[in-house]
Design an enzyme around this catalytic site. Structure first.
Site, short mmCIF file in Angstrom:
data_model
loop_
_atom_site.label_atom_id
_atom_site.label_comp_id
_atom_site.label_asym_id
_atom_site.label_seq_id
_atom_site.Cartn_x
_atom_site.Cartn_y
_atom_site.Cartn_z
N HIS A 174 0.84 -1.11 0.00
CA HIS A 174 0.08 -0.21 -0.01
C HIS A 174 0.88 1.17 -0.03
CE1 HIS A 174 -3.62 2.56 0.65
NE2 HIS A 174 -2.65 3.19 1.40
N ASP A 209 -15.30 3.16 7.71
CA ASP A 209 -14.27 3.81 7.20
C ASP A 209 -14.81 4.80 5.93
OD1 ASP A 209 -11.24 4.72 6.64
OD2 ASP A 209 -11.70 3.72 4.84
N ARG A 256 -14.24 13.32 6.62
CA ARG A 256 -12.80 13.61 7.09
C ARG A 256 -12.48 14.76 6.14
NH1 ARG A 256 -9.20 9.17 7.35
NH2 ARG A 256 -7.78 10.75 7.65
N SER A 301 -7.59 4.09 9.35
CA SER A 301 -8.46 4.42 8.02
C SER A 301 -7.77 3.13 6.91
CB SER A 301 -8.50 5.60 7.17
OG SER A 301 -9.06 5.41 5.97
N LYS A 342 -8.83 -1.35 6.14
CA LYS A 342 -9.17 -2.03 4.69
C LYS A 342 -7.95 -3.15 4.61
CE LYS A 342 -9.16 2.27 3.44
NZ LYS A 342 -9.45 3.55 3.18
N1 URA Z 1 -5.96 6.80 2.64
C1 URA Z 1 -6.85 6.08 3.32
O1 URA Z 1 -7.50 4.97 2.98
N2 URA Z 1 -7.34 6.93 4.37
C2 URA Z 1 -6.80 8.03 4.98
O2 URA Z 1 -7.23 8.48 5.88
C3 URA Z 1 -5.79 8.49 4.21
C4 URA Z 1 -5.16 7.94 3.01
#
Ligand code: URA
Length: 444
Positions: free
Chosen positions: A82, A161, A168, A183, A187
């Site tokens: 990621h 999320d 946000r 966050s 995932k």
């Molecule tokens: N990517 C995400 O999935 N969440 C965040 O808060 C920032 C970047």
């Protein structure tokens, strides 16, 4: 459940317990807590922070708000990579087929571009027919049959999320390390991984530009992984210039295809091999980094990696012929060469200005619902430190029309600075961060 006492407690610097987080996020996902209360809580978290246990409990609560990929029956190790986001960052497009063709399952869940950064899903969708909206059942079947699936955050995964992130984004509370970490990890942990490699960006084009903040984000996500039984390793890599040359959607897919055929730009290949080596080491399928690097190089030089990409594109409904003939990707009707306005040294290629330029061309979004033009973008050959003559080509602009070309020129005028001298750019790969600590990165 009553949200107000929790908001007040966090506002005053207190802690929220695990059970409270679980109830709160379940109620929020179910629509029983209004956005204005969750926004107030997010702002309180932004200022007060969360400790390790609270960050873990929030992550867990968001993870449990939805379904997860159940992949324990696969005999292979399951790894993902990621990135915290950047400009020209097409590493996922290269790494997923490269690592999957070496016998590791890669359930890769990616996002869309928002702000100045690009998104893997948008890039993939520039391949004619390519479907990123696989259900969890379809993704699981593809992982069983092929060993890799490139998917987005479906409505099934971490819905709390999804809702909180949109909130946000609208309330100035994105740049909070515990909220970003929770966050991302809610995932990633939903993918049923046996290991995760993070590419945490730092530099002017990163979400969190300061190196110290990048390191803290990496450490927080590594702790979350450890607390959930998923080993995580992070590399801190530079985003003070775009990665590779292509910046856009179809142009980045083309550069990724070339990378899988052994013709990728050196910076893209260095980051790809470094992250890939960490994935293979976590998978336990290689002896050391040299062994990992050799295997990746052979997968590319033998044609195996490019052939795997073809199978992956076919499996997800795309036209696999793009691998042999990238001319089948969407092509912009207009293009123009951007040249150096004076002689000197390229002092910077500012990623934020390039990213905003892609949006101005129509290749990125300012609102989630915007439709993007996959064909437009830039190919920037100038690198910081290059000595250039006046009139020397620095980049090519791909646009829909004359107005797009003009917007592209304007963006590159802001992004590419030619001066009398230049500061050295940030180290491309600065640190390797593990549970044991932070070490300066060396390729050896
Ligand atoms: N990517 C995400 O999935 N969440 C965040 O808060 C920032 C970047």
């Amino acid at each position: 459940m009553l949200a107000r006492p929790l908001i007040e407690r966090k506002r005053d610097g207190g802690r929220i317990g695990s059970g409270e987080w679980r109830q709160l996020m379940a109620a929020y996902a179910a629509g029983d807590i209004p956005d204005y209360q969750m926004a107030a809580l997010a702002m309180a978290i932004y200022f007060r922070g969360l400790d390790r246990a609270e960050t873990g409990a929030l992550t867990d609560a968001m993870l449990r708000s939805g379904a997860t990929l159940e992949l324990a029956h696969l005999t292979k190790p399951r790894l993902d990579k990621h990135s915290t986001g950047g400009v020209g960052d097409k590493v996922s497009l290269v790494l997923a087929p490269l690592i999957a063709c070496l016998g590791v399952a890669v359930p890769m869940m990616s996002g869309r571009g928002l702000g100045h950064t690009g998104g893997t899903l948008d890039k993939l969708e520039s391949i004619p027919g390519f479907r990123t909206g696989l259900s969890l059942a379809e993704a699981t079947q593809q992982l069983e049959e092929l060993g890799c699936a490139l998917i987005g955050q479906t409505g099934e995964i971490a819905p709390a999320d999804r809702k909180l992130y949109a909130l946000r984004d609208a309330t100035g509370t994105v740049e909070s390390i515990p909220l970003i970490a929770a966050s991302i990890m809610s995932k990633k942990l939903a993918e049923g991984l046996t290991g995760l490699v993070l590419d945490v960006k730092f530099g002017s084009g990163a979400f969190l530009p300061a190196q110290e903040r990048g390191l803290e984000l990496a450490r927080t996500m590594i702790e979350l992984g450890a607390d959930h039984g998923c080993p995580v390793i992070a590399l801190l890599t530079a985003m003070d210039r775009p990665l590779g040359r292509a910046c856009g959607n179809a142009v980045e897919v083309e550069e990724s295809i070339m990378a899988l055929k052994g013709e990728g730009p050196p910076d893209l290949m260095r980051v790809t091999y470094a992250l890939g080596a960490e994935m293979l080491l976590l998978a336990g399928t290689v002896r050391d980094r040299d062994d990992a690097r050799r295997r990746m190089e052979v997968a590319i030089s033998s044609g195996r990696a490019a052939e795997y990409l073809q199978r992956l594109i076919q499996a997800q409904g795309g036209d696999p012929r793009v691998v042999d003939d990238p001319g089948l990707l969407p092509e912009a009707p207009e293009c123009d060469v951007y040249v150096a306005p004076r002689a000197g040294v390229v002092a910077c290629v500012e990623p934020r200005a390039v990213g905003h330029g892609i949006i101005a061309l129509g290749g990125g979004r300012t609102r989630v619902e915007d439709v993007i033009d996959p064909a437009v973008g830039f190919v920037i050959t100038a690198r910081p430190g290059d000595v250039v003559k006046a009139g020397e080509p620095l980049a090519t602009i791909y646009a829909r029309d004359e107005a797009g070309l003009a917007a592209g020129r304007e963006a590159l005028t802001r992004a590419i600075v030619v001066a009398d001298d230049a500061e050295p750019p940030l180290p491309l790969i600065a640190y390797r961060i593990t549970e044991a600590g932070v070490e300066a990165y060396t390729d050896g």
